[in-house]
Design a protein around this motif. Structure first.
Motif, PDB file in Angstrom:
ATOM      1  N   UNK A 153      10.482   8.158  24.079  1.00 38.07           N
ATOM      2  CA  UNK A 153       9.411   8.295  25.147  1.00 38.07           C
ATOM      3  C   UNK A 153       7.835   7.565  24.796  1.00 38.07           C
ATOM      4  N   UNK A 154       7.858   7.151  23.156  1.00 35.40           N
ATOM      5  CA  UNK A 154       6.640   6.497  22.677  1.00 35.40           C
ATOM      6  C   UNK A 154       6.778   5.046  23.360  1.00 35.40           C
ATOM      7  N   UNK A 155       8.082   4.572  23.311  1.00 37.81           N
ATOM      8  CA  UNK A 155       8.250   3.356  23.878  1.00 37.81           C
ATOM      9  C   UNK A 155       7.893   3.231  25.546  1.00 37.81           C
ATOM     10  N   UNK A 156       8.268   4.226  26.100  1.00 41.92           N
ATOM     11  CA  UNK A 156       7.977   4.115  27.420  1.00 41.92           C
ATOM     12  C   UNK A 156       6.570   4.360  27.652  1.00 41.92           C
ATOM     13  N   UNK A 157       5.894   4.967  26.820  1.00 47.26           N
ATOM     14  CA  UNK A 157       4.260   5.023  27.073  1.00 47.26           C
ATOM     15  C   UNK A 157       3.722   3.879  26.473  1.00 47.26           C
ATOM     16  N   UNK A 158       4.148   3.108  25.396  1.00 48.44           N
ATOM     17  CA  UNK A 158       3.676   1.865  25.075  1.00 48.44           C
ATOM     18  C   UNK A 158       3.975   0.760  25.885  1.00 48.44           C
TER      19      UNK A 158
ATOM     20  N   UNK B 215       4.597  11.062  34.920  1.00 47.60           N
ATOM     21  CA  UNK B 215       5.399  11.727  33.836  1.00 47.60           C
ATOM     22  C   UNK B 215       6.158  11.030  32.936  1.00 47.60           C
ATOM     23  N   UNK B 216       6.421   9.634  33.146  1.00 47.97           N
ATOM     24  CA  UNK B 216       7.060   8.698  32.520  1.00 47.97           C
ATOM     25  C   UNK B 216       6.339   8.683  31.076  1.00 47.97           C
ATOM     26  N   UNK B 217       4.952   8.334  31.250  1.00 53.33           N
ATOM     27  CA  UNK B 217       4.029   8.029  30.279  1.00 53.33           C
ATOM     28  C   UNK B 217       3.813   9.318  29.740  1.00 53.33           C
ATOM     29  N   UNK B 218       3.907  10.386  30.255  1.00 50.50           N
ATOM     30  CA  UNK B 218       3.451  11.959  29.801  1.00 50.50           C
ATOM     31  C   UNK B 218       4.531  12.490  28.752  1.00 50.50           C
ATOM     32  N   UNK B 219       5.852  11.886  28.764  1.00 48.95           N
ATOM     33  CA  UNK B 219       7.004  12.711  28.265  1.00 48.95           C
ATOM     34  C   UNK B 219       7.133  12.777  26.738  1.00 48.95           C
ATOM     35  N   UNK B 220       6.205  11.692  26.075  1.00 47.29           N
ATOM     36  CA  UNK B 220       6.131  11.835  24.729  1.00 47.29           C
ATOM     37  C   UNK B 220       5.082  13.022  24.390  1.00 47.29           C
ATOM     38  N   UNK B 221       4.120  13.412  25.315  1.00 44.33           N
ATOM     39  CA  UNK B 221       3.185  14.543  24.834  1.00 44.33           C
ATOM     40  C   UNK B 221       4.143  15.826  25.177  1.00 44.33           C
TER      41      UNK B 221
ATOM     42  N   UNK C 263      -5.898  11.621  30.319  1.00 46.48           N
ATOM     43  CA  UNK C 263      -6.707  12.132  31.412  1.00 46.48           C
ATOM     44  C   UNK C 263      -8.001  11.298  31.534  1.00 46.48           C
ATOM     45  N   UNK C 264      -8.355  11.091  30.205  1.00 51.01           N
ATOM     46  CA  UNK C 264      -9.739  10.335  30.102  1.00 51.01           C
ATOM     47  C   UNK C 264      -9.855   8.992  30.523  1.00 51.01           C
ATOM     48  N   UNK C 265      -8.382   8.374  30.463  1.00 49.90           N
ATOM     49  CA  UNK C 265      -8.364   6.909  30.718  1.00 49.90           C
ATOM     50  C   UNK C 265      -8.297   6.486  32.188  1.00 49.90           C
ATOM     51  N   UNK C 266      -8.243   7.646  32.962  1.00 48.02           N
ATOM     52  CA  UNK C 266      -8.194   7.519  34.338  1.00 48.02           C
ATOM     53  C   UNK C 266      -6.975   7.173  34.739  1.00 48.02           C
ATOM     54  N   UNK C 267      -5.862   7.428  34.079  1.00 40.39           N
ATOM     55  CA  UNK C 267      -4.356   7.140  34.479  1.00 40.39           C
ATOM     56  C   UNK C 267      -3.971   7.963  35.618  1.00 40.39           C
ATOM     57  N   UNK C 268      -4.294   9.081  35.457  1.00 37.12           N
ATOM     58  CA  UNK C 268      -3.959  10.171  36.491  1.00 37.12           C
ATOM     59  C   UNK C 268      -4.817  10.096  37.753  1.00 37.12           C
TER      60      UNK C 268
ATOM     61  N   UNK D  16      -3.749  11.576  40.927  1.00 37.51           N
ATOM     62  CA  UNK D  16      -3.488  12.517  41.915  1.00 37.51           C
ATOM     63  C   UNK D  16      -4.196  13.617  41.492  1.00 37.51           C
ATOM     64  N   UNK D  17      -4.870  14.481  42.334  1.00 32.70           N
ATOM     65  CA  UNK D  17      -5.700  15.851  41.963  1.00 32.70           C
ATOM     66  C   UNK D  17      -4.736  16.877  41.333  1.00 32.70           C
ATOM     67  N   UNK D  18      -3.289  17.122  42.190  1.00 29.76           N
ATOM     68  CA  UNK D  18      -2.808  18.075  41.785  1.00 29.76           C
ATOM     69  C   UNK D  18      -2.088  17.763  40.213  1.00 29.76           C
ATOM     70  N   UNK D  19      -1.718  16.730  39.854  1.00 33.13           N
ATOM     71  CA  UNK D  19      -1.237  16.321  38.734  1.00 33.13           C
ATOM     72  C   UNK D  19      -2.179  16.434  37.765  1.00 33.13           C
ATOM     73  N   UNK D  20      -3.633  15.977  38.138  1.00 37.52           N
ATOM     74  CA  UNK D  20      -4.632  15.985  37.204  1.00 37.52           C
ATOM     75  C   UNK D  20      -4.829  17.308  36.812  1.00 37.52           C
ATOM     76  N   UNK D  21      -4.969  18.535  37.929  1.00 36.98           N
ATOM     77  CA  UNK D  21      -5.169  19.822  37.613  1.00 36.98           C
ATOM     78  C   UNK D  21      -4.126  20.311  36.850  1.00 36.98           C
ATOM     79  N   UNK D  22      -2.734  20.166  36.972  1.00 39.26           N
ATOM     80  CA  UNK D  22      -1.760  20.659  36.342  1.00 39.26           C
ATOM     81  C   UNK D  22      -1.615  20.139  34.505  1.00 39.26           C
ATOM     82  N   UNK D  23      -2.035  18.925  34.346  1.00 39.46           N
ATOM     83  CA  UNK D  23      -2.092  18.661  32.998  1.00 39.46           C
ATOM     84  C   UNK D  23      -3.297  19.054  32.281  1.00 39.46           C
TER      85      UNK D  23
END
Length: 290
Positions: free
Chosen positions: A183-188, A198-204, A224-229, A231-238
């Motif tokens: 999961x860390x490799x997917x994020x990095x 969700x691919x980059x969120x799996x590690x969390x 969330x701070x980096x602005x990667x998300x 989609x508003x629904x996804x942002x609120x979910x996270x």
């Protein structure tokens, strides 16, 4: 002198020439039945039964040799080799279990096929969803390593197979340490915006399962701070997920002081404000009648 024409006379067979079966002697019926029974007994009991022999998966040719014999069409050769490899587990009417295959040689064949067609998806699909479907942890780990190695060469196009193998390590092998590494490799290695969030969120999420709440919260807050998300629904979910993780930190005693609580509260408020500023629909002004 004229040549005399040859005349052929065909004799017609009419039913009057046949003899009725009742005229056949009984001893002839008995002889025929005995002969048939002897033939069956000889075939079943005396003749050696054929024993199918499993042919081992041999070493593949070198990549240079395959490029040379492809005659300028490596994609077609890659598909032929993939079909031939797929058919290897069916020989002479036998269905060979995957556990009988040499997975080191299997990985080499998949390497050669990918070298002929880097964009081919079926070798990765086969490794992730066919050859890993075997009740043998050693062979499953070999397929995981094969997928990881090829994922690193093109992360943004091969993330799907890496994500599948991460779930295999996590849920089937129950190896959360390995799943966390993947999961860390997917994020990095993946690029934000080019793969699903969700691919980059799996590690969390895995860190949360491992009760590494601080690391999980930091990762989610960073995404969330980096602005990667976007989609508003996804942002609120996270955002709600992050809030739940902070609650778990408080309940587990990981967060104890008021200063820590205030810091986490400020983080949530900042992210909430970011969410409202980015996604809340602006209030439309109503024109008052003159």
């Amino acid at each position: 002198m004229p040549v005399a024409r040859l005349k052929f006379r065909f004799r017609l067979i009419v039913k009057e020439e046949y003899q009725p079966l009742r005229n056949v002697p009984r001893w002839l019926w008995l002889l025929m039945a005995t002969a048939i029974a002897a033939q069956i007994a000889f075939s079943v009991l005396l003749l050696p039964q054929p024993k199918p022999k499993i042919s081992a998966l041999h070493q593949p040719p070198s990549a240079l040799f395959l490029q040379a014999v492809s005659l300028g069409d490596p994609l077609a050769l890659g598909r032929i080799l993939m079909m031939n490899l797929q058919a290897h587990d069916n020989q002479q009417g036998l269905s060979i279990p995957f556990r009988e295959l040499d997975y080191d040689v299997l990985g080499q064949w998949l390497d050669r096929i990918v070298s002929l067609d880097e964009k081919a998806e079926y070798p990765h699909f086969s490794a992730a969803k066919i050859y890993s479907f075997v009740s043998n942890e050693e062979r499953q780990n070999k397929m995981i390593e094969w997928v990881r190695r090829h994922f690193a060469r093109s992360p943004d196009t091969r993330w799907e197979w890496m994500a599948h193998m991460t779930n295999l390590a996590r849920h089937t092998l129950k190896n959360n340490a390995l799943a966390l590494e993947m999961a860390k490799e997917m994020r990095d290695l993946t690029t934000p915006g080019k793969v699903p969030g969700w691919v980059r969120q799996t590690e969390a999420f895995i860190l949360e399962e491992e009760e590494e709440y601080e690391a999980s919260a930091s990762l989610l807050a960073g995404l969330l701070e980096a602005g990667e998300v976007t989609d508003p629904t996804e942002f609120e979910f996270l955002l709600r997920r992050l809030e739940d993780i902070i609650d778990k930190q408080v309940k587990s005693g990981e967060i104890r002081t008021q200063a820590q609580i205030k810091e986490k509260t400020r983080t949530l408020e900042s992210l909430q404000a970011r969410f409202l500023s980015q996604y809340q629909e602006p209030t439309k002004e109503v024109n008052k009648p003159q």
